[in-house]
Design a protein around this motif. Structure first.
Motif, PDB file in Angstrom:
ATOM      1  N   LYS A 132     -34.404   8.484 -36.723  1.00 48.29           N
ATOM      2  CA  LYS A 132     -33.723   8.645 -38.010  1.00 48.29           C
ATOM      3  C   LYS A 132     -32.393   9.383 -37.852  1.00 48.29           C
ATOM      4  N   VAL A 172     -29.871   6.746 -36.285  1.00 52.11           N
ATOM      5  CA  VAL A 172     -29.400   5.562 -37.019  1.00 52.11           C
ATOM      6  C   VAL A 172     -29.165   5.816 -38.501  1.00 52.11           C
ATOM      7  N   GLU A 173     -29.751   6.877 -39.066  1.00 51.74           N
ATOM      8  CA  GLU A 173     -29.557   7.241 -40.472  1.00 51.74           C
ATOM      9  C   GLU A 173     -29.843   6.087 -41.430  1.00 51.74           C
ATOM     10  N   ASN A 174     -30.746   5.209 -41.019  1.00 47.97           N
ATOM     11  CA  ASN A 174     -31.155   4.049 -41.823  1.00 47.97           C
ATOM     12  C   ASN A 174     -29.990   3.121 -42.159  1.00 47.97           C
ATOM     13  N   ASP A 175     -28.947   3.186 -41.352  1.00 48.22           N
ATOM     14  CA  ASP A 175     -27.757   2.355 -41.534  1.00 48.22           C
ATOM     15  C   ASP A 175     -27.893   1.086 -40.686  1.00 48.22           C
ATOM     16  N   GLU A 176     -27.779  -0.088 -41.317  1.00 47.23           N
ATOM     17  CA  GLU A 176     -28.015  -1.354 -40.620  1.00 47.23           C
ATOM     18  C   GLU A 176     -27.090  -1.533 -39.423  1.00 47.23           C
ATOM     19  N   GLU A 177     -25.831  -1.162 -39.565  1.00 51.13           N
ATOM     20  CA  GLU A 177     -24.890  -1.331 -38.459  1.00 51.13           C
ATOM     21  C   GLU A 177     -25.223  -0.406 -37.294  1.00 51.13           C
ATOM     22  N   LYS A 178     -25.664   0.815 -37.602  1.00 47.87           N
ATOM     23  CA  LYS A 178     -26.050   1.740 -36.538  1.00 47.87           C
ATOM     24  C   LYS A 178     -27.322   1.260 -35.844  1.00 47.87           C
ATOM     25  N   LYS A 207     -28.237  -1.886 -35.526  1.00 48.32           N
ATOM     26  CA  LYS A 207     -27.823  -3.011 -34.677  1.00 48.32           C
ATOM     27  C   LYS A 207     -27.166  -2.509 -33.391  1.00 48.32           C
ATOM     28  N   GLU A 208     -26.337  -1.499 -33.526  1.00 45.10           N
ATOM     29  CA  GLU A 208     -25.651  -0.945 -32.351  1.00 45.10           C
ATOM     30  C   GLU A 208     -26.652  -0.398 -31.336  1.00 45.10           C
ATOM     31  N   THR A 215     -36.120  -1.950 -42.792  1.00 40.29           N
ATOM     32  CA  THR A 215     -36.727  -0.666 -42.452  1.00 40.29           C
ATOM     33  C   THR A 215     -37.710  -0.249 -43.538  1.00 40.29           C
ATOM     34  N   TYR A 244     -38.301   5.299 -44.564  1.00 38.25           N
ATOM     35  CA  TYR A 244     -37.224   6.210 -44.157  1.00 38.25           C
ATOM     36  C   TYR A 244     -37.309   7.536 -44.917  1.00 38.25           C
TER      37      TYR A 244
END
Length: 312
Positions: free
Chosen positions: A150, A153-159, A161-162, A177, A180
């Motif tokens: 968590k 990635v902070e529940n961020d889709e782009e993070k 994916k990265e 997700t 969260y």
């Protein structure tokens, strides 16, 4: 911080502060509600160990809360949003902390034996004509493993994916997700993507667990004089389901691994089931702290995991 940085009125007006500001305010709220709560002064892992025989105020750099309800005690840190209420962050798990109280002082252990888990399920559907594979992935992480993910990635889709591109995916199409905001439940990431296969002379070479297993041995010294501290207990379970394409069959499977002793549990097995290869892997180290005499065995077990769980 171990000291508050401002007055209570400023803290409530600003709605921000350091760990001492936040946790001392939590103590005020709990005591007002009739719940026993006391500050715990500690030293974070980065700050070093407290000299318990002769502790000085400079040995301490952080403050958490000891809560007692019906005789049951737990530690908490209100400044952490990614942990269950009865856990403190890994940086604070460092020996013992000092109870600050007029009538109940003393030392309290900061560690616990709660197991943090990663459960990883991978489905691989090879596409021979393109030398690629369609991949489905579901990861479930609990307690400190969820905290780590968590925070990353902070529940961020782009993070997300990265991070997953760095784990072997060529591209990612869909991400979902779950849980969260609910720290009591495992943090779940589910996604679909593509993975590039190696193809040699009409043979398809597959890495069952992609880049999810441990890949680097942190134990690099020839010998060690100090204990090895794992901070918290952790288990990793991996399962890969690989579809065998039409017209293909298995040429070679890596060997099975089975180790279970007082140091670690390491399991890895392969089987053919219908039109699939099923690969199951598991590894866990059983102690929080290992003495120097176990160092070489630990180092060897890390190498066994790295060499075998990443095998093609």
């Amino acid at each position: 911080g171990k000291y508050p940085t401002q007055s209570v009125s400023s803290f409530l007006l600003n709605e921000e502060g350091n760990a001492a500001d936040i946790n001392l305010w939590l103590i005020t709220l709990l005591r007002t509600a009739g719940i026993e709560a006391n500050p715990i002064a500690l030293s974070t892992r980065e700050h070093g160990k407290i000299k318990m025989e002769f502790p000085y105020y400079r040995d301490f750099n952080y403050l958490v809360v000891l809560v007692t309800i019906d005789g049951t005690q737990f530690l908490t840190d209100a400044s952490e949003k990614y942990l269950p209420y009865n856990r403190i962050p890994p940086r604070c798990i460092n020996g013992k902390g000092l109870v600050i109280s007029s009538d109940a002082g003393g030392w309290v252990r900061l560690d616990n034996r709660i197991v943090s888990r990663d459960n990883i399920l991978i489905t691989i559907n090879p596409i021979p004509d393109d030398a690629t594979a369609s991949v489905g992935l579901t990861t479930q992480s609990s307690v400190y493993n969820a905290y780590r993910m968590k925070s990353q990635v902070e529940n961020d889709e782009e993070k997300i994916k990265e991070v997953m591109i760095g784990r072997g995916f060529e591209s990612i199409e869909k991400v979902k997700t779950f849980n969260y905001a609910n720290n009591a439940k495992p943090y779940i990431i589910a996604l679909k993507g593509n993975y590039e296969l190696e193809s040699i002379a009409n043979k398809l070479i597959v890495t069952p667990f992609l880049d999810f297993p441990l890949r680097k041995n942190q134990l690099r010294q020839k010998e060690r004089q100090y204990p090895i501290d794992f901070t918290y207990l952790s288990e990793v379970s991996l399962k890969s389901q690989i579809k065998i394409p039409e017209g293909y069959d298995i040429e070679e499977l890596p060997e099975t691994i089975s180790i279970d002793d007082e140091i670690a549990n390491i399991q890895l097995n392969y089987q053919k089931s219908g039109g699939q290869i099923i690969v199951n892997g598991f590894y866990a180290f059983k102690k929080l702290i290992y003495q120097p005499e176990s160092y070489l065995q630990l180092k060897n077990y890390f190498n066994i995991i790295i060499d075998n769980f990443n095998q093609e």
